[in-house]
Design a protein around this motif. Structure first.
Motif, PDB file in Angstrom:
ATOM      1  N   GLU A 152       0.834  -1.197   0.000  1.00 33.78           N
ATOM      2  CA  GLU A 152       0.000   0.000   0.000  1.00 33.78           C
ATOM      3  C   GLU A 152       0.876   1.258   0.000  1.00 33.78           C
ATOM      4  O   GLU A 152       2.015   1.229   0.470  1.00 33.78           O
ATOM      5  N   PRO A 153       0.352   2.386  -0.501  1.00 35.16           N
ATOM      6  CA  PRO A 153       1.111   3.641  -0.490  1.00 35.16           C
ATOM      7  C   PRO A 153       1.143   4.266   0.906  1.00 35.16           C
ATOM      8  O   PRO A 153       0.464   5.250   1.189  1.00 35.16           O
ATOM      9  N   ILE A 154       1.904   3.634   1.780  1.00 33.37           N
ATOM     10  CA  ILE A 154       2.038   4.093   3.160  1.00 33.37           C
ATOM     11  C   ILE A 154       3.430   4.680   3.335  1.00 33.37           C
ATOM     12  O   ILE A 154       4.431   4.059   2.969  1.00 33.37           O
ATOM     13  N   SER A 155       3.516   5.871   3.875  1.00 33.04           N
ATOM     14  CA  SER A 155       4.815   6.512   4.094  1.00 33.04           C
ATOM     15  C   SER A 155       4.965   6.913   5.552  1.00 33.04           C
ATOM     16  O   SER A 155       3.982   7.130   6.261  1.00 33.04           O
ATOM     17  N   PHE A 156       6.226   7.019   5.973  1.00 35.57           N
ATOM     18  CA  PHE A 156       6.553   7.362   7.360  1.00 35.57           C
ATOM     19  C   PHE A 156       7.163   8.760   7.371  1.00 35.57           C
ATOM     20  O   PHE A 156       8.198   8.999   6.749  1.00 35.57           O
ATOM     21  N   LYS A 157       6.523   9.656   8.065  1.00 36.96           N
ATOM     22  CA  LYS A 157       6.958  11.047   8.087  1.00 36.96           C
ATOM     23  C   LYS A 157       7.677  11.360   9.398  1.00 36.96           C
ATOM     24  O   LYS A 157       7.201  11.005  10.477  1.00 36.96           O
ATOM     25  N   GLY A 158       8.806  12.040   9.289  1.00 37.34           N
ATOM     26  CA  GLY A 158       9.539  12.443  10.489  1.00 37.34           C
ATOM     27  C   GLY A 158      10.247  11.273  11.141  1.00 37.34           C
ATOM     28  O   GLY A 158      10.811  10.403  10.489  1.00 37.34           O
ATOM     29  N   LYS A 159      10.206  11.248  12.452  1.00 41.52           N
ATOM     30  CA  LYS A 159      10.871  10.213  13.225  1.00 41.52           C
ATOM     31  C   LYS A 159      10.339   8.838  12.866  1.00 41.52           C
ATOM     32  O   LYS A 159       9.134   8.632  12.739  1.00 41.52           O
ATOM     33  N   LYS A 160      11.246   7.872  12.708  1.00 43.53           N
ATOM     34  CA  LYS A 160      10.830   6.528  12.315  1.00 43.53           C
ATOM     35  C   LYS A 160      10.290   5.748  13.517  1.00 43.53           C
ATOM     36  O   LYS A 160      10.734   5.945  14.648  1.00 43.53           O
ATOM     37  N   PRO A 161       9.351   4.821  13.267  1.00 51.81           N
ATOM     38  CA  PRO A 161       8.731   4.057  14.370  1.00 51.81           C
ATOM     39  C   PRO A 161       9.591   2.910  14.879  1.00 51.81           C
ATOM     40  O   PRO A 161       9.104   2.098  15.669  1.00 51.81           O
ATOM     41  N   TRP A 162      10.824   2.805  14.460  1.00 47.98           N
ATOM     42  CA  TRP A 162      11.658   1.657  14.825  1.00 47.98           C
ATOM     43  C   TRP A 162      13.074   2.104  15.165  1.00 47.98           C
ATOM     44  O   TRP A 162      13.480   3.232  14.917  1.00 47.98           O
ATOM     45  N   SER A 163      13.833   1.177  15.747  1.00 50.18           N
ATOM     46  CA  SER A 163      15.290   1.326  15.912  1.00 50.18           C
ATOM     47  C   SER A 163      15.942   0.217  15.093  1.00 50.18           C
ATOM     48  O   SER A 163      15.717  -0.968  15.366  1.00 50.18           O
ATOM     49  N   ASP A 250      -2.866   9.313   9.006  1.00 52.96           N
ATOM     50  CA  ASP A 250      -3.722  10.103   8.119  1.00 52.96           C
ATOM     51  C   ASP A 250      -4.034   9.304   6.860  1.00 52.96           C
ATOM     52  O   ASP A 250      -3.119   8.932   6.101  1.00 52.96           O
ATOM     53  N   PHE A 251      -5.317   9.044   6.636  1.00 48.92           N
ATOM     54  CA  PHE A 251      -5.768   8.395   5.401  1.00 48.92           C
ATOM     55  C   PHE A 251      -6.132   9.496   4.413  1.00 48.92           C
ATOM     56  O   PHE A 251      -7.178  10.147   4.548  1.00 48.92           O
ATOM     57  N   ASN A 252      -5.268   9.707   3.453  1.00 50.06           N
ATOM     58  CA  ASN A 252      -5.508  10.721   2.433  1.00 50.06           C
ATOM     59  C   ASN A 252      -6.217  10.075   1.239  1.00 50.06           C
ATOM     60  O   ASN A 252      -6.487   8.867   1.241  1.00 50.06           O
ATOM     61  N   SER A 253      -6.519  10.862   0.225  1.00 53.12           N
ATOM     62  CA  SER A 253      -7.268  10.331  -0.913  1.00 53.12           C
ATOM     63  C   SER A 253      -6.504   9.250  -1.664  1.00 53.12           C
ATOM     64  O   SER A 253      -7.103   8.331  -2.232  1.00 53.12           O
ATOM     65  N   ILE A 258       2.054   7.995   8.244  1.00 54.72           N
ATOM     66  CA  ILE A 258       2.174   7.623   9.654  1.00 54.72           C
ATOM     67  C   ILE A 258       3.236   8.498  10.291  1.00 54.72           C
ATOM     68  O   ILE A 258       4.367   8.586   9.794  1.00 54.72           O
ATOM     69  N   ARG A 259       2.880   9.139  11.381  1.00 56.77           N
ATOM     70  CA  ARG A 259       3.818   9.982  12.122  1.00 56.77           C
ATOM     71  C   ARG A 259       3.876   9.519  13.573  1.00 56.77           C
ATOM     72  O   ARG A 259       2.849   9.210  14.176  1.00 56.77           O
ATOM     73  N   VAL A 260       5.078   9.497  14.104  1.00 63.26           N
ATOM     74  CA  VAL A 260       5.236   9.195  15.527  1.00 63.26           C
ATOM     75  C   VAL A 260       4.597  10.325  16.327  1.00 63.26           C
ATOM     76  O   VAL A 260       4.835  11.508  16.072  1.00 63.26           O
ATOM     77  N   LYS A 261       3.759   9.966  17.273  1.00 63.55           N
ATOM     78  CA  LYS A 261       3.085  10.941  18.114  1.00 63.55           C
ATOM     79  C   LYS A 261       3.899  11.127  19.387  1.00 63.55           C
ATOM     80  O   LYS A 261       4.000  10.219  20.208  1.00 63.55           O
ATOM     81  N   GLU A 262       4.512  12.275  19.507  1.00 63.81           N
ATOM     82  CA  GLU A 262       5.359  12.548  20.673  1.00 63.81           C
ATOM     83  C   GLU A 262       4.480  12.876  21.872  1.00 63.81           C
ATOM     84  O   GLU A 262       3.687  13.819  21.849  1.00 63.81           O
ATOM     85  N   GLU A 263       4.615  12.071  22.921  1.00 61.03           N
ATOM     86  CA  GLU A 263       3.850  12.325  24.134  1.00 61.03           C
ATOM     87  C   GLU A 263       4.819  12.429  25.308  1.00 61.03           C
ATOM     88  O   GLU A 263       5.789  13.170  25.245  1.00 61.03           O
ATOM     89  N   LYS A 264       4.583  11.678  26.347  1.00 64.03           N
ATOM     90  CA  LYS A 264       5.473  11.721  27.506  1.00 64.03           C
ATOM     91  C   LYS A 264       6.814  11.083  27.184  1.00 64.03           C
ATOM     92  O   LYS A 264       6.924  10.218  26.322  1.00 64.03           O
ATOM     93  N   GLU A 265       7.846  11.521  27.885  1.00 66.83           N
ATOM     94  CA  GLU A 265       9.170  10.929  27.724  1.00 66.83           C
ATOM     95  C   GLU A 265       9.138   9.466  28.147  1.00 66.83           C
ATOM     96  O   GLU A 265       8.508   9.117  29.139  1.00 66.83           O
ATOM     97  N   PRO A 266       9.805   8.608  27.383  1.00 67.50           N
ATOM     98  CA  PRO A 266       9.859   7.189  27.769  1.00 67.50           C
ATOM     99  C   PRO A 266      10.525   7.013  29.133  1.00 67.50           C
ATOM    100  O   PRO A 266      11.466   7.730  29.476  1.00 67.50           O
ATOM    101  N   ILE A 267      10.029   6.087  29.897  1.00 70.50           N
ATOM    102  CA  ILE A 267      10.577   5.790  31.219  1.00 70.50           C
ATOM    103  C   ILE A 267      11.084   4.347  31.226  1.00 70.50           C
ATOM    104  O   ILE A 267      10.404   3.446  30.739  1.00 70.50           O
ATOM    105  N   PHE A 268      12.285   4.167  31.750  1.00 69.72           N
ATOM    106  CA  PHE A 268      12.832   2.831  31.891  1.00 69.72           C
ATOM    107  C   PHE A 268      12.802   2.433  33.367  1.00 69.72           C
ATOM    108  O   PHE A 268      13.132   3.234  34.241  1.00 69.72           O
ATOM    109  N   GLY A 269      12.389   1.200  33.603  1.00 76.50           N
ATOM    110  CA  GLY A 269      12.424   0.689  34.961  1.00 76.50           C
ATOM    111  C   GLY A 269      13.848   0.456  35.419  1.00 76.50           C
ATOM    112  O   GLY A 269      14.816   0.684  34.678  1.00 76.50           O
TER     113      GLY A 269
END
Length: 323
Positions: A152-163, A250-253, A258-269
């Motif tokens: 599918e024509p899916i693109s990743f904008k900005g920060k990537k969802p993976w390492s 975002d489903f465009n025409s 897909i954009r990473v949604k920046e929320e709270k800082e990740p916390i490590f135990g």
């Protein structure tokens, strides 16, 4: 474009008559592990166990139902990856990370698919309902959506969802080494000339967490024992990560972004050296290194990546272990 794409996790559909990726009715199948990879390293007839060790399959018998479109797309992807593979580290390092994500994602999702089917069937035999927690449903749904970028024509904008980290690696023979954690969407892959570690849905958090050691590794040809340690660090960090990746989709025409949604800082135990040492000993067992060797009284935790006292990078050529 449709506002929705196929999501098997909505109704937990894992049926051999429906394509694993598109949901189309099909009688076609494709292997979980690329055929060329199994042929090259001759591991198709070896066995792989499910997570609870109660059931196993041969690698060549792990197959996914797929539409002709999906099969063709992954065959085209295989051609690109194989060409890069034949160029060694330089070829893999030049690849777009999206291609590595898609190629790795096929194997990780395939193993996840079999875990889902196995657990569903196990519970059905006991007369129990197969369910997933909302958190797992969300994680796997997002992963499946991203994997649909193959067709599918899916693109990743900005920060990537993976390492994804690719680095030079030295084996003395034509060896294929891999580890996976399908539930946590992690994978490591190593051959003579290169290796990579992939955390497929962490929004780059684990790569940032290990930025310092990755900086020391840059330009170095790792010894396999260092490769195993690096994956152990990523794997344990994922285990203690208290973070739920979020995305704006975002489903465009005519495409999806897909954009990473920046929320709270990740916390490590808390990093527990005892648990980490147990995990690392599982990876280092081939070298005869035990948990007691890794954790010794009055000594820092054993490491082949960094000198435990000075934190300087350990020269791979100075490591007196087979490779």
């Amino acid at each position: 474009m449709s506002q929705t794409l196929y999501n098997p996790f909505n109704d937990l559909i894992f049926d051999p008559h429906f394509c694993f990726l598109s949901g189309a009715l099909t009688t076609e199948k494709m292997t979980v592990f690329p055929q060329w990879l199994m042929d090259h390293f001759k591991f198709g007839d070896e066995r792989i166990e499910m997570m609870d060790k109660a059931k196993s399959y041969t690698y060549e018998n792990l197959e996914l139902p797929c539409s002709p479109e999906v099969k063709d797309a992954f065959e085209a992807l295989d051609i690109k990856i194989k060409a890069a593979y034949e160029q060694g580290y330089d070829g893999m390092a030049r690849l777009d990370e999206v291609l590595i994500f898609q190629w790795t994602g096929r194997m990780v999702y395939g193993l996840l698919y079999y875990e889902m089917v196995y657990e569903r069937d196990r519970l059905l035999k006991k007369g129990e309902e197969f369910k997933l927690s909302p958190a797992l449903k969300e994680r796997f749904s997002n992963f499946h959506l991203m994997l649909q970028s193959v067709i599918e024509p899916i693109s990743f904008k900005g920060k990537k969802p993976w390492s994804i980290v690719v680095f030079p690696l030295k084996y003395s023979a034509d060896i294929f080494s891999y580890r996976d954690d399908a539930i946590n969407l992690m994978f490591s892959f190593g051959v003579n000339s290169f290796g990579f570690v992939a955390c497929l849905q962490d929004n780059g958090v684990l790569k940032a967490r290990h930025k310092e050691v990755l900086g020391k590794i840059e330009g170095q040809v790792l010894h396999p024992v260092q490769f195993e340690e690096l994956y152990a660090r990523f794997h344990y960090s994922d285990y203690i990560l208290q973070y739920s990746p979020k995305y704006d989709v975002d489903f465009n025409s005519d495409d999806v972004t897909i954009r990473v949604k920046e929320e709270k800082e990740p916390i490590f135990g808390l990093w527990n050296e005892d648990i980490y040492a147990q995990l690392l000993s599982n990876y280092w067992g081939v070298y005869g290194i035990t948990k007691d060797d890794i954790l010794q009284s009055q000594r820092p935790t054993l490491s082949f990546l960094e000198n435990p006292y000075t934190k300087e990078f350990v020269n791979p050529e100075a490591i007196a272990l087979p490779f």
